[in-house]
Write an enzyme that holds these catalytic residues in place. Structure first.
Site, short mmCIF file in Angstrom:
data_model
loop_
_atom_site.label_atom_id
_atom_site.label_comp_id
_atom_site.label_asym_id
_atom_site.label_seq_id
_atom_site.Cartn_x
_atom_site.Cartn_y
_atom_site.Cartn_z
N LYS A 35 0.84 -1.20 0.00
CA LYS A 35 0.00 0.00 0.00
C LYS A 35 0.88 1.26 0.00
O LYS A 35 2.09 1.18 0.28
CB LYS A 35 -0.91 -0.01 1.23
CG LYS A 35 -0.15 -0.03 2.55
CD LYS A 35 -1.08 -0.25 3.75
CE LYS A 35 -0.30 -0.39 5.04
NZ LYS A 35 -1.17 -0.68 6.19
N TYR A 252 17.13 30.02 7.78
CA TYR A 252 15.95 30.72 8.31
C TYR A 252 15.99 30.75 9.83
O TYR A 252 16.26 29.73 10.48
CB TYR A 252 14.67 29.99 7.88
CG TYR A 252 14.32 30.18 6.42
CD1 TYR A 252 14.06 31.44 5.90
CD2 TYR A 252 14.24 29.09 5.58
CE1 TYR A 252 13.72 31.60 4.57
CE2 TYR A 252 13.89 29.23 4.24
CZ TYR A 252 13.63 30.50 3.74
OH TYR A 252 13.30 30.65 2.43
C1 LIG Z 1 -0.40 -1.72 6.81
C2 LIG Z 1 -0.97 -2.98 7.30
C3 LIG Z 1 -0.15 -4.12 7.48
C4 LIG Z 1 1.36 -4.07 7.35
O1 LIG Z 1 1.88 -3.53 8.54
P1 LIG Z 1 3.46 -3.40 8.78
O2 LIG Z 1 3.58 -2.94 10.17
O3 LIG Z 1 3.94 -2.38 7.81
O4 LIG Z 1 4.04 -4.73 8.53
C5 LIG Z 1 -0.76 -5.30 7.84
N1 LIG Z 1 -2.10 -5.37 8.03
C6 LIG Z 1 -2.91 -4.30 7.90
C7 LIG Z 1 -4.37 -4.46 8.14
C8 LIG Z 1 -2.37 -3.07 7.56
O5 LIG Z 1 -3.18 -2.01 7.44
#
Ligand SMILES: *Cc1c(COP(=O)(O)O)cnc(C)c1O
Length: 356
Positions: A35, A252
Site C-alpha cells: 500500500k 531561516y
Molecule cells: C499496513 C498494514 C499491514 C502491514 O503492517 P506493517 O507494520 O507495515 O508490517 C498489515 N495489516 C494491515 C491491516 C495493515 O493495514
C-alpha cells in the site's frame, strides 16, 4: 540535466527482506503489503519485483489494486480497507481481488454485487479501528459463506506488536482464537512486528509491510529485525559550499550559529522532497565515509550541513540523507515521528531509481 536528488531502491534488499520473512514464518503464506506506493518505494516496481515470489499482495484501497491490474500484475490482491459499493465488489471479483469486510455496509455491498469476490472478514480484537465485534463474527462468516460459496479468511490487526513485551498482543491473540476457533476458517494476524517478534501470531497468512523495505518496527535492537537491509537510499548532492566566520548563523531564523569558523555545504533536497523539516543538528547525513550534522533549519528545497571536519568536501559530492548508514528510523526519532511516515512522504519530485 537532472537534479541529483534521488531515492535509490535496492532490489536485492527487498528480496533479502522478503526471504527473511519466509524463513521466519515458513509455515505461513506471506503476502507482501505494498500500500501507499509500496511505502514510498514504487507500487508497480515493487509488485513486479516480488510477483514471482509472493502468494498475494495487499493494498489499502481499491484504486491501488486497479493500478496493479493496469500494470499487468496478476497475483491476488487483498484490499485491506475493503470495498463499499456493489460495483467495487464486482470489479474485485472480476480481477481476483479479495476485499476485507469490516462493516455491515460492506456486507450489504457484497450482497448487492452482481459477482462476488472471495472475501476476508476482519475481527476487532482491541485495536478498535476496523472490524466486527467478536459476538458478530459467526453470523458474518455464515453470511459470507452463503454469498460467496467459500469460507472467508478471518483476520485481525495488532495495536502494540511493536512493543515486544506488551501483553496486549497476547490478549488480542487469545481473543482472536476464542472467537474464530469453531468456525473452520483460515486466519491472518501478523504484521511486520508480529512476524519478527511474536511467532505465536504466525498463521495461514501473514501480512508483512514495513520489514520488506528494510526498516525495523521496534524502537531498540531485535535479533531478526537487525538482519533487515534498508531498501531505500535517499541521496542528494552538494550544490554550494562556503566558509563562515565564528558567530555567523545559517538559514531561516538563524537557528544555527557557528561556535568557531565553519565550512557549510548546501544540499539539493528539502522538505518539499520529503526530508522532514523538524530535523535539527542532532540529525546527521553521510558523505566521504563519515557523518556530518545538519546546520540550520531545513528549507523547502535545501538542507545545510556542517562539513568543517571534512575539508575535502566539494560541490557535486553525493550525500546520503538516509539509507544503509543513516537509518530512516533515526531521522524519524529526531522528528518525533516513525519510519513509516518518512518513507511514505518522499515526494513525487524525487525520482525513484531502481538498482539490482
Ligand atoms: C499496513 C498494514 C499491514 C502491514 O503492517 P506493517 O507494520 O507495515 O508490517 C498489515 N495489516 C494491515 C491491516 C495493515 O493495514
Amino acid at each position: 540535466m537532472k537534479r541529483a536528488t534521488v531515492a535509490k531502491i535496492h532490489h536485492s534488499s527487498i528480496i533479502h527482506n522478503y526471504r527473511l520473512a519466509c524463513q521466519l514464518a515458513p509455515d505461513s503464506a506471506n503476502l507482501a503489503v505494498i500500500k501507499a506506493n509500496a511505502y514510498g518505494h514504487g507500487l508497480s516496481e515493487v509488485a513486479q519485483l516480488l510477483e514471482p515470489m509472493v502468494p498475494a499482495f495487499a493494498v489499502a484501497i481499491l484504486d491501488e489494486a486497479l493500478t496493479l491490474r493496469q500494470q499487468g500484475i496478476v497475483k491476488p490482491v487483498v484490499i485491506l480497507e475493503g470495498v463499499d459499493s456493489p460495483e467495487g465488489m464486482s470489479w474485485a471479483a472480476r480481477h481476483n481481488c479479495w476485499p476485507i469486510l469490516h462493516t455491515k455496509r460492506q456486507l450489504a455491498a457484497l450482497t448487492n454485487a452482481d459477482s462476488k469476490p472471495r472475501c476476508w472478514v476482519k475481527l476487532d480484537t482491541g485495536m478498535h479501528r476496523l472490524g466486527f465485534a467478536p459476538p458478530e463474527l459467526a453470523d458474518v462468516v455464515e453470511q459470507v459463506r452463503g454469498l460467496t460459496a467459500t469460507s472467508p479468511v478471518i483476520c485481525t490487526h495488532f495495536a502494540r506488536a511493536d512493543e515486544l513485551d506488551n501483553p496486549m498482543t497476547t490478549q488480542q491473540l487469545n481473543l482472536f482464537r476464542r472467537a474464530s476457533r469453531s468456525l473452520g476458517c483460515s486466519t491472518s494476524l501478523a504484521n511486520s512486528p508480529a512476524l519478527l517478534g511474536h511467532p505465536a501470531a504466525h498463521s495461514d497468512w501473514n501480512r508483512p509491510g514495513l520489514m520488506l523495505y528494510g526498516c525495523s518496527p521496534f524502537s531498540g535492537p531485535q535479533e531478526h529485525a537487525d538482519q533487515l537491509q534498508a531498501a531505500m537510499t535517499l541521496e542528494s548532492e552538494i550544490i554550494a559550499i562556503r566558509n563562515i566566520p565564528s558567530g555567523d548563523s545559517v538559514g531561516y531564523g538563524s537557528r544555527w550559529q557557528a561556535k568557531e569558523p565553519a565550512r557549510i555545504a548546501t544540499l539539493a533536497i528539502g522538505y518539499a522532497d520529503g526530508y522532514p523539516r523538524h530535523s535539527q543538528s542532532q540529525c546527521r547525513v553521510w558523505l566521504h565515509n563519515q557523518y556530518a550534522p545538519l546546520a540550520g533549519t531545513v528549507s523547502m528545497d535545501m538542507v545545510t550541513i556542517d562539513v568543517s571536519h571534512i575539508p575535502e568536501t566539494k560541490e557535486g559530492d553525493k550525500v546520503e540523507l538516509w539509507g544503509p548508514h543513516v537509518p530512516v528510523t533515526e531521522v524519524a526519532r529526531h522528528n518525533g515521528t516513525i519510519n513509516y511516515e518518512l518513507l511514505t512522504r518522499v515526494s513525487q519530485r524525487v525520482p525513484r531509481v531502481y538498482i539490482d
